[in-house]
Design a protein around this motif. Structure first.
Motif, PDB file in Angstrom:
ATOM      1  N   CYS A  47       1.151  -1.471  -0.251  1.00 41.86           N
ATOM      2  CA  CYS A  47       0.059  -0.134  -0.272  1.00 41.86           C
ATOM      3  C   CYS A  47       1.024   1.387  -0.077  1.00 41.86           C
ATOM      4  CB  CYS A  47      -0.730   0.278   1.139  1.00 41.86           C
ATOM      5  SG  CYS A  47      -2.719   0.847   1.260  1.00 41.86           S
ATOM      6  N   MET A 266     -12.272   6.744   1.194  1.00 48.68           N
ATOM      7  CA  MET A 266     -11.476   5.818   0.481  1.00 48.68           C
ATOM      8  C   MET A 266     -11.925   4.265  -0.817  1.00 48.68           C
ATOM      9  SD  MET A 266      -9.128   2.706   2.405  1.00 48.68           S
ATOM     10  CE  MET A 266     -10.522   1.820   2.711  1.00 48.68           C
ATOM     11  N   TYR A 267     -12.789   3.799  -0.556  1.00 50.99           N
ATOM     12  CA  TYR A 267     -13.674   2.572  -1.127  1.00 50.99           C
ATOM     13  C   TYR A 267     -13.768   3.445  -2.434  1.00 50.99           C
ATOM     14  CZ  TYR A 267     -17.969   0.512  -2.399  1.00 50.99           C
ATOM     15  OH  TYR A 267     -18.736  -0.711  -3.582  1.00 50.99           O
ATOM     16  N   ALA A 270     -11.036   4.188  -4.714  1.00 47.64           N
ATOM     17  CA  ALA A 270     -10.177   2.735  -5.271  1.00 47.64           C
ATOM     18  C   ALA A 270     -11.020   1.895  -5.948  1.00 47.64           C
ATOM     19  CB  ALA A 270      -9.850   2.027  -4.280  1.00 47.64           C
ATOM     20  N   PHE A 271     -12.331   2.173  -5.871  1.00 48.57           N
ATOM     21  CA  PHE A 271     -13.267   0.763  -6.198  1.00 48.57           C
ATOM     22  C   PHE A 271     -13.649   0.982  -6.828  1.00 48.57           C
ATOM     23  CE2 PHE A 271     -11.734  -0.794  -2.016  1.00 48.57           C
ATOM     24  CZ  PHE A 271     -11.372  -2.398  -2.549  1.00 48.57           C
ATOM     25  N   LEU A 276      -6.708   3.153  -7.757  1.00 45.23           N
ATOM     26  CA  LEU A 276      -5.832   2.180  -6.329  1.00 45.23           C
ATOM     27  C   LEU A 276      -4.799   2.962  -5.524  1.00 45.23           C
ATOM     28  CD1 LEU A 276      -7.064  -0.011  -5.900  1.00 45.23           C
ATOM     29  CD2 LEU A 276      -5.587  -1.760  -6.806  1.00 45.23           C
ATOM     30  N   GLY A 279      -6.550   6.148  -3.520  1.00 49.51           N
ATOM     31  CA  GLY A 279      -6.874   4.752  -3.008  1.00 49.51           C
ATOM     32  C   GLY A 279      -5.766   4.283  -1.782  1.00 49.51           C
ATOM     33  N   ALA A 283      -5.959   5.539   1.732  1.00 51.17           N
ATOM     34  CA  ALA A 283      -5.302   3.769   3.072  1.00 51.17           C
ATOM     35  C   ALA A 283      -4.229   4.239   3.900  1.00 51.17           C
ATOM     36  CB  ALA A 283      -5.846   2.833   2.406  1.00 51.17           C
TER      37      ALA A 283
END
Lengths: 305, 298
Positions: A47, A266-267, A270-271, A276, A279, A283
């Motif tokens: 990460c 964050m969700y 990234a998603f 990513l 994100g 994180a």
């Protein structure tokens, strides 16, 4: 702890035995720590790396990400959505954990002390029931409770007040209340246990000397519970910092971005928007905030290790 | 929960002539008690109210988001929701939760043993590291874990998801296990060692049976945590056939919309039941040691 053998006995021990002893200590630990390294520590390191790249879920940069230095972090601090989510997270943690669950749990523990067994059992079961429910179900239950036709509005109408679309009009308060409902039991249990260690004769002696109930609480009970309070505060702060499901189910971070705390943001990054790298940077910030609290927590627990 | 003596016994102990301002018979104390009971009743009611919808909607044939006593209470929602896919989702939940709980025990018990039995100097840094890890938000680790799973082609793998869930719960499990192990006196194992038993045998035959309550706590704790987890399987298990109940319910909620609140409520109750029952059982058997060991030490 147990001391292992006397020094002179240890000196006489052969090197081979010592090696075997060391292996006996370390070997049983290895499987657990291998798993932690692979699925816990490894991802954190990855990460950290990913947060310095433009890695995406799809598209050209998915397979060949580039190192872009601190750009994700610079972008973050210029990103008004990030700043907002940071403040929302602080407000959510302060409102639902530090104030709501903490004060509520303490009040309940104090109120329940020396009440009848039946009252303690009934109230305890109801409050703990809210805690035992899966987070997802708590989200549904509160979504329904606060909806336009929900129970809360029905009660308000019943007493002649006007209802509200709570989840739209006051989304942050809504999720905060839901999280207080869900988490107060934990603080209550911790404080009930700590309270039972406060000696009764001390309180009674103070009462005989004319100390008011408030003075007894302020000068005897609370100082004696200081450790429990600090540990509990740290634990619930860390738990609340990571809350995702409850908010996700109730508001999805909305309306707009009004309940977009760090985990939700964050969700989304990234998603949902497939960034990513960004994100990952978010994180890392979340991990860092958790890490700081965790170190404070560690300092308090140090004597116990 | 508390070991305080009841008011009655305390009153009996107190010398009757003492001019105490908080004597149980004083009107001031009695009114304070009445006020406390009133507040407790209100709090209990406030905590109970949100549940109302869940139970009423689950037995209603045309449930909405509103709370109303159904005209014709029915259990049809429950039978209707307990079919093929949903049943499968509950089984997936069971596989994930049971898998990670058992794996946690198998890994945490041997790891906790040397930490509990050998020198402080050896275990302390590890314990501090574990304690630090328990504070980290698992939510945040999910972004890189998703990346890892994509790269290793592990998405939609129930075993891999179980391993990840186990790994995230292990620091807490080892820490709890070590604390329970500390309570078992070492003298019993020393006797076993003298008889020639290995450390592993001593752990298995002597220490673990003596700390059965602790083992139960760690098992229940991990099981409930995995059973209730939504975010991890939501990200790592995309195939509907692999998804556990938590994700299945969420999808249900999105797909069926307003038409099926009764089913949603019924499914939620069925899904909550195992953890509630497990918690109640463990609580009955172990008393509040259960909640407290998790809470105070955690």
């Amino acid at each position: 702890m147990v001391a292992v053998g006397l020094p002179d006995a240890r000196a006489r021990r052969s090197r081979a035995t010592r090696g075997r002893r060391a292996a006996a200590r370390v070997l049983p630990i290895i499987p657990a720590f291998a798993l932690i390294a692979l699925f816990f520590l490894g991802p954190i390191l990855w990460c950290l790396y990913a947060s310095f790249t433009d890695v995406a879920l799809t598209g050209a940069t998915a397979s060949t990400p580039h190192l872009i230095g601190l750009r994700n972090y610079r972008r973050m601090f210029e990103d008004p959505a990030f700043r907002q989510s940071l403040w929302l997270t602080v407000a959510f943690v302060l409102g639902s954990a530090v104030i709501g669950q903490n004060v509520g749990g303490m009040a309940l523990a104090l109120l329940m002390k020396s009440r009848s067994r039946i009252a303690r059992a009934v109230v305890g079961a109801i409050v703990v029931g809210a805690w035992v429910m899966p987070e997802l179900v708590a989200g549904f239950v509160w979504y329904a409770f606060l909806s336009d036709d929900g129970t809360l509005n029905a009660i308000l109408h019943g007493v002649g007040l006007h209802g509200k679309s709570w989840l739209y009009a006051m989304p942050l308060l809504s999720v905060t209340l839901a999280n207080i409902w869900r988490g107060t039991a934990f603080s209550m249990l911790v404080y009930s246990a700590a309270l039972s260690n406060v000696p009764d004769d001390l309180l009674e002696a103070a009462a005989v000397d004319g100390a008011s109930a408030f003075a007894r609480l302020r000068h005897i009970t609370l100082p004696l519970m200081r450790r429990a309070v600090m540990t509990n505060l740290m634990t619930i702060t860390l738990q609340t910092l990571a809350v995702f499901t409850l908010i996700f189910v109730m508001t999805g971070g909305g309306p707009g971005t009004k309940t977009q705390t760090l985990p939700i943001y964050m969700y989304q990054s990234a998603f949902k928007f497939y960034q990513l790298g960004y994100g990952a940077a978010l994180a890392i910030v979340l991990l860092a905030v958790g890490g700081v609290f965790s170190i404070v927590y560690l300092r308090m627990m140090r004597e116990e290790v | 929960m508390t070991t305080t003596s009841s008011p009655a016994t305390r009153q009996a102990v107190r010398p009757p002539a003492r001019p105490s301002r908080i004597s149980a018979t004083s009107p001031r104390r009695r009114s304070a008690a009445v006020a406390a009971y009133l507040v407790l009743a209100l709090v209990a009611l406030a905590f109970l109210l949100p549940f109302g919808w869940l139970f009423l909607a689950s037995v209603s044939d045309k449930a909405t988001l509103g709370t109303a006593i159904p005209d014709h209470p029915t259990l049809r929602n429950f039978s209707e929701v307990l079919t093929g896919d949903n049943l499968h989702a509950l089984i997936n939940s069971l596989v994930l939760s049971l898998g990670s709980a058992l794996l946690t025990l198998v890994l945490a018990a041997p790891a906790a043993y040397p930490l509990s039995r050998y020198s402080r100097r050896f275990g302390r840094p590890i314990l501090l590291g574990l304690l630090f890890a328990t504070g980290l938000p698992i939510t945040a680790i999910l972004v890189p874990v998703y990346g890892l799973f994509v790269q290793l082609d592990l998405l939609d793998s129930i075993p891999a998801t179980t391993l990840f869930l186990t790994a995230t719960g292990l620091p807490m499990a080892i820490w709890l296990m070590k604390n329970f192990m500390d309570e078992v006196p070492i003298s019993l194992e020393e006797a076993a060692w003298v008889d020639g038993a290995s450390a592993f045998r001593a752990l298995l035959r002597i220490v673990l049976p003596l700390m059965l309550p602790g083992v139960t706590v760690v098992f229940t704790f991990t099981f409930a945590l995995t059973w209730g987890n939504f975010f991890v399987p939501f990200i790592l298990l995309v195939d509907p056939a692999k998804q556990p109940a938590s994700v299945a319910i969420y999808q249900y909620f999105g797909l069926h919309g307003t038409a099926s609140y009764g089913l949603l409520a019924a499914f939620s109750i069925l899904y909550s039941m195992p953890v509630v029952v497990l918690y109640t059982l463990v609580q009955r058997v172990l008393g509040n040691a259960f909640a407290l060991s998790g809470a105070v030490k955690g």
